[in-house]
Design an enzyme around this catalytic site. Sequence first.
Site, short mmCIF file in Angstrom:
data_model
loop_
_atom_site.label_atom_id
_atom_site.label_comp_id
_atom_site.label_asym_id
_atom_site.label_seq_id
_atom_site.Cartn_x
_atom_site.Cartn_y
_atom_site.Cartn_z
N SER A 183 0.78 -1.23 0.00
CA SER A 183 0.00 0.00 0.00
C SER A 183 0.82 1.28 0.00
O SER A 183 0.33 2.33 -0.44
CB SER A 183 -0.94 0.01 1.22
N HIS A 211 -5.48 -3.03 -2.42
CA HIS A 211 -4.98 -2.03 -3.36
C HIS A 211 -4.79 -2.58 -4.77
O HIS A 211 -4.20 -1.90 -5.61
CB HIS A 211 -3.68 -1.44 -2.85
N LYS A 242 -11.98 1.36 -1.28
CA LYS A 242 -11.07 1.86 -2.31
C LYS A 242 -11.76 1.77 -3.67
O LYS A 242 -12.60 2.60 -3.98
CB LYS A 242 -9.76 1.08 -2.23
#
Length: 395
Positions: A183, A211, A242
């Site tokens: 990340s 991610h 995200k």
Amino acid sequence: MKLLQAKLAKYTAPQEAKALGIYPYFRAISSEQDPEVIMDGKKVLMFGSNCYTGLVNDPRIKEAAIEATRKYGTGCAGSPFLNGTLDLHKKLEARLAEYIGKEDVMIYSTGFGVNLGVVSTLTGREDYIIWDEQDHASIIEGRRLSFSQQLKYKHNDMASLEKQLQRCAPDRVKLIVTDGVFSMEGDVANLPEITRLAKKYNASVMVDEAHSIGVFGKGGRGTCHHFGVQDDVDLIMGTFSKSFASLGGFIATDKEITNFLRHHSRSYIFTASITPASTAAALKAIDIMEQEPERQDQLWELTNYALNGFREMGFEIGNTSTPIIPLYIRDNNLTFAITRDLLEEGIFVNPVVSPAVAPQDTLIRFSLMATHTREQVTRALETLQKVFRRYNLIP
């Protein structure tokens, strides 16, 4: 002053940074999280978001969240273990199982809660958790809560991983836990080799795809699908906060594991369920990611453009090959000062300092969304070049 307050009063780092005018946290945004945001009444380009798909302000997702709120209300008022399971939650779990390609899925209230609750629960006192030294903080906290033996391997170093596997008793459970995309540094785990070693030493593998979903793999399914090892990875974790433009997280695995977790994972049993709005938003995001591959193509076009630009300008960006681009500075206060200067120039980025990274590895984290334009990225590159030159960090 009581002893607790007296002890904590010695922590003055935030006050010291504020006195220097370089404190970089809790900067208020008064608009949606788009490529351009409003701060203190001014337009600022956002290069600090984790919404790689750029869906966080998509009207279709907002409408799905509104409709779910109208039907189910604003919350569930209980954990999924008791009164907090909606048919909408079951629908999302089934959709995710199909999307990721696993037998079953459990959804948690946060991505942090997934790693905390899964990593701390699965293995026993005589078993092993084997983890990459740069795994996300949520994985670190999960393994700290576990009673298992814990072995750390050097970052993405497969020889180091094999040495740790060789230390394990062959008849005990061995769980390798790694990020898919790391990340802070933006580099990618060597999943083909990790899964090969797992087979060799009869270990299980868990991959945090927080991610990488929305970025890698067909339909944005993540690094496991990108490398074609999804069937060799036992547990695939993801977050909704995200690329899914929502809030929450999930673990995708087989039914034997979810059966155990549903009845033992404390961050699942003792936390209220994610809201109807968050659930509906995540469901809609999956549909859009599958139906609009051009969104992922745009993200990669911008990523390659930015990576090439930073390298040509002389920035130190490490081994990243993703929309997460670390710009190394290697000094805490200097990282804060540059973050401040960039915001004054209209560019929002995130400072990453100790303990998130080692003190000698402090950096600015520059991240891209599919909804950025090339012109916006160009402006950011030029501004970053100007500011970094001001501090003699690049030629």
